[in-house]
Design a protein around this motif. Structure first.
Motif, short mmCIF file in Angstrom:
data_model
loop_
_atom_site.label_atom_id
_atom_site.label_comp_id
_atom_site.label_asym_id
_atom_site.label_seq_id
_atom_site.Cartn_x
_atom_site.Cartn_y
_atom_site.Cartn_z
N TRP A 1 4.45 126.66 -1.42
CA TRP A 1 4.08 125.77 -0.32
C TRP A 1 5.29 125.40 0.52
N THR A 2 6.39 125.04 -0.13
CA THR A 2 7.61 124.65 0.59
C THR A 2 8.15 125.82 1.40
N TRP B 1 6.52 128.53 2.48
CA TRP B 1 5.61 128.93 3.56
C TRP B 1 5.66 127.94 4.73
N THR B 2 5.58 126.64 4.43
CA THR B 2 5.58 125.66 5.52
C THR B 2 6.90 125.67 6.29
N THR B 3 8.01 125.87 5.59
CA THR B 3 9.31 125.94 6.26
C THR B 3 9.40 127.18 7.14
N ARG C 1 7.34 126.73 10.27
CA ARG C 1 7.95 125.78 11.18
C ARG C 1 9.06 126.42 12.02
#
Length: 283
Positions: free
Chosen positions: A273-274, A276-278, A281
């Motif tokens: 999750w960390t 992918w979201t980074t 962004r």
């Protein structure tokens, strides 16, 4: 007799980025054509770490000496080990500096010698050799034919330092059991502790020093993003993913004294999750 490293070089080039690891997720979000080179860089780092961790001090010295010769052969365009053969593609990158591979070897020598560092500046010199040099090469891979900007170089240097310190904080008890210490001696003494006998320290004093280290690292990670322009953030996205993952790891480290020797890890779902979201962004 065959060379001690080549004879045992059966490990895959992905040994520095095993599936699910923090470095794996960093490389996962690199452009496909850059991933093999990044994997090879982390494989080189893993080779040196495994060498330092050898049960035999003499064997470790012999292997490091072989790796020095291998880096020289790499510079001359005739490497023997699968990892350094794979690294030949680095020479097509505008920011390539083969001397940075020798910096990694110097850091391995320091680790093997169980060196301590009197001041923050001495420690920072080690941190550049141990990790800043590697991240600078990784940044050069991501920049490709474009020369690295000053901000990218500073980002890579600071990222390497912060990542290595995060690992050292997590592994503090593990390293101390093996005679290694990655905090400046003058800072330890200012905290009212004896660097030669930290185990005898008052628990609250030792924990306070380590919590102070964590607070400094929070700021170090927070200061990384502003170093890059929007265009550079997209190019250096794998480095930003590595940064975000270590920020999450930093907050999970249990610093209660007595310290645990077991290494803190991020849950697999949190890593994905960390990362992918980074990556989204900074796409």
């Amino acid at each position: 007799m065959s060379d001690p490293v080549v004879a045992s070089a059966g490990a895959p080039l992905q040994r520095g980025t095993p599936p699910g690891s923090l470095r794996y997720f960093s490389v996962l979000f690199a452009p496909p054509e850059r991933r093999a080179l990044l994997e090879s860089l982390y494989a080189f780092e893993a080779e040196l770490r495994d060498t330092v961790a050898s049960a035999s001090h003499d064997v470790a010295h012999t292997r490091l000496q072989w790796w020095r010769g291998e880096v020289d052969r790499y510079v001359g365009g005739r490497p023997q080990h699968p990892v350094t053969v794979a690294l030949l593609g680095l020479r097509d990158c505008a920011g390539h500096d083969p001397g940075l591979l020798h910096e990694l070897l110097t850091a391995a020598d320091l680790d093997l010698a169980r060196m301590t560092y009197a001041t923050r500046s001495e420690l920072e010199a080690y941190l550049f050799r141990a990790a800043g040099s590697l991240q600078t090469l990784a940044a050069a891979v991501l920049a490709g034919a474009r020369p690295l900007g000053d901000g990218e170089r500073e980002f890579a240097r600071r990222l390497g330092s912060a990542v290595r310190q995060c690992e050292a904080l997590r592994d503090f008890a593990f390293d101390r059991a093996r005679g290694r210490l990655y905090l400046p001696l003058d800072e330890i003494e200012r905290a009212g502790l004896d660097p030669t006998d930290l185990d005898a320290a008052a628990p609250e004093r030792l924990q306070g020093m380590l919590e102070g280290w964590r607070a400094q690292l929070r700021m170090s990670f927070d200061d990384l993003l502003p170093l890059l322009t929007p265009e550079e953030r997209s190019a250096q996205r794998p480095g930003l993913v590595l940064c975000a993952l270590h920020q999450r790891l930093l907050e999970r480290i249990d610093l209660r004294v007595p310290l645990r020797v077991e290494r803190t890890e991020l849950p697999p779902w949190r890593r994905l999750w960390t990362a992918w979201t980074t990556a989204v962004r900074h796409a």
